[in-house]
Scaffold this motif. Structure first.
Motif, PDB file in Angstrom:
ATOM      1  N   THR A  92       0.831  -1.198   0.000  1.00  0.00           N
ATOM      2  CA  THR A  92       0.000   0.000   0.000  1.00  0.00           C
ATOM      3  C   THR A  92       0.865   1.247   0.000  1.00  0.00           C
ATOM      4  OG1 THR A  92      -1.662  -1.248   1.253  1.00  0.00           O
ATOM      5  CG2 THR A  92      -1.898   1.149   1.169  1.00  0.00           C
ATOM      6  N   LYS A 145      -7.522  -3.442   4.749  1.00  0.00           N
ATOM      7  CA  LYS A 145      -6.463  -4.456   4.737  1.00  0.00           C
ATOM      8  C   LYS A 145      -6.112  -4.897   6.151  1.00  0.00           C
ATOM      9  CE  LYS A 145      -4.122  -3.402   0.391  1.00  0.00           C
ATOM     10  NZ  LYS A 145      -2.821  -3.057  -0.242  1.00  0.00           N
ATOM     11  N   ARG A 149      -6.469  -8.750   7.441  1.00  0.00           N
ATOM     12  CA  ARG A 149      -5.319  -9.487   7.952  1.00  0.00           C
ATOM     13  C   ARG A 149      -5.543  -9.908   9.407  1.00  0.00           C
ATOM     14  NH1 ARG A 149      -2.206  -5.924   7.423  1.00  0.00           N
ATOM     15  NH2 ARG A 149      -1.806  -5.301   9.588  1.00  0.00           N
TER      16      ARG A 149
END
Length: 474
Positions: A92, A145, A149
């Motif tokens: 990212t 994200k 995760r």
């Protein structure tokens, strides 16, 4: 208001340019203030989805600024990409800190056909149609994200503790046969549209600064080239505009597009006045009679788009499409129940509905009020169909539960031509009298037969039972 009270201050020529009509978008930033603009911002990445008209722009953050929190930027980057970064996964933030902010477009307006981008030059206005208007809103994908995760790590821990040894539940998907209506409804759903947007890949694009030579060349396409400094086509283009005001409006507004947009908003079988004005006179009168149900002659003249038509011409055509009942016009049954159609409740054929409607109109020429139960017995139609016919030409009187015409009698105000029309149509009803009498006789026989068990049906007319002589050989 006189022209002297409202003088013309300035006349501005308007020119239309279509060089960028298929590629011109307006980007709005609704969450940014007027002072916090991106005029001096540096774009590090730009992507588009041409089919779904999506735009994604990444603006660089000044990590060297004294207002930038370096520690918080590293925390955001660590939360998004994790401590152990996978080399196959796209990072990212490649620098290890939050060095950019992303904006994703959304379409606040679907139909942009009414919007233009205009520029002024040398006292002339040049307008270019828009392809789309999008609102740019900031993305926070790094939080997504992090959540993904975290959930994956928690699941891995549960599997390591032995949760995977338990009996796993199997998800069963049941699919039903999909028809055309279900398919169209599914294609309009939010989940389907979201899947289509997700499946389209992003296309990398080049971002040119507003001061670059490429940007300046593109800006020149906003000018039509027909102005004072144009390519010499001004005289011919101005000659094309030397038309009457009505023709000029037709050139500006597409009739087909206008009718299509209006028709999509109207209920079925409803015609807008703009489209009505382009129909033949006979079709105009059909539409007015079927929509109004019962209407006077003066109301028809007021509703016609062309009010300059001679009244005698309108009345001649009215005789072909309508009946003059008690001084008011109603549509003929063949236009209310065309061939091949059926009633909405019990599926009665069009011929039966037309005969029943003609009988009811015939009865209204003889008397002021009708009883629904008698009409059901005579026409041999279900109650729902008789009510459907009555509601289209009559109204219910709650006091005695009878039905009368929607409009009061208007025979006293008929002109000489309309009185002649009544006399001509009276001959038609007289010719059908034998058919209507046969309907009443059959209903009397049916009523007496069904009433032999001790009672009459529906309050209809009754008669003595007639025994017919047998035709069998003795």
């Amino acid at each position: 208001m006189d022209d002297e009270d409202d003088p013309v201050v300035e006349e501005i020529p308007v020119h239309l340019s279509k060089a960028l009509a298929e590629n011109l978008y307006v980007l709005q930033y609704p969450v940014k203030s007027a002072t916090a603009t991106f005029d001096d911002g540096r774009v590090v990445n730009c992507c588009v989805k041409p089919i779904n008209q999506q735009i994604k722009v990444d603006y660089a953050l000044d990590t060297a600024s004294r207002h930038y929190d370096a520690f918080k930027g590293e925390q955001f980057a660590l939360a998004a990409d994790g401590k152990q970064r996978d080399k196959t996964q796209k990072l990212t933030f490649r620098s290890g800190t939050m060095d950019k902010q992303s904006f994703l477009s959304a379409k606040p307006i679907e139909d942009v056909g009414r919007y233009l981008v205009c520029v002024m030059q040398d006292g002339e206005m040049h307008a270019t149609p828009l392809k789309g208007i999008v609102a740019m809103r900031q993305m926070f994908s790094y939080f997504d994200k992090q959540d993904t995760r975290t959930k994956a790590e928690q699941k891995a821990e549960r599997d390591a503790d032995g949760a995977a040894d338990d009996e796993e539940l199997t998800q069963v998907t049941v699919k039903f046969a999909e028809n055309e209506r279900m398919r169209k409804a599914r294609e309009k759903s939010f989940n389907y549209l979201s899947e289509m947007e997700a499946e389209e890949p992003w296309c990398e694009t080049f971002w040119h600064e507003k001061t670059s030579s490429t940007a300046e060349l593109e800006k020149q396409k906003l000018f039509s080239g027909t102005g004072a400094g144009g390519s010499g086509r001004l005289a011919s283009d101005n000659a094309a505009l030397n038309v009457r005001p009505a023709e000029y409006m037709e050139l500006l507004i597409s009739k087909e597009k206008t009718d299509r947009n209006i028709d999509s908003l109207l209920p079925s079988k409803v015609v807008c006045m703009h489209k009505l004005s382009h129909l033949p006179l006979e079709d105009q009168l059909k539409v007015l009679l079927t929509d109004a149900k019962v209407i006077t002659s003066q109301q028809i003249f007021d509703l016609l788009p062309n009010r300059t038509l001679p009244p005698e011409k309108v009345r001649r055509v009215l005789m072909k499409v309508g009946w003059l009942i008690r001084g008011n016009w109603v549509a003929q049954a063949e236009y209310v129940y065309p061939d091949g159609s059926v009633s909405g409740t019990n599926g009665v054929t069009a011929e039966q509905m037309r005969n029943a409607r003609d009988y009811i109109l015939y009865r209204f020429t003889k008397c002021d009020r009708l009883e629904r139960s008698q009409l059901v017995t005579i026409t041999q139609l279900p109650v729902e169909e008789i009510r459907e016919i009555l509601c289209s030409i009559a109204k219910l009187n709650p006091a005695d539960r009878t039905w009368s015409m929607l409009l009061p009698s208007n025979e006293a105000s008929l002109c000489v031509e309309e009185q002649e029309i009544c006399e001509r149509q009276a001959a038609y009803w007289k010719a059908r009298t034998e058919f209507f009498n046969e309907m009443e006789r059959k209903s009397n026989i049916a009523g007496s037969s069904s009433g032999s068990g001790g009672g009459s049906t529906g309050g209809g007319p009754t008669s003595k039972r007639v025994r017919k002589r047998s035709t069998r050989d003795s």
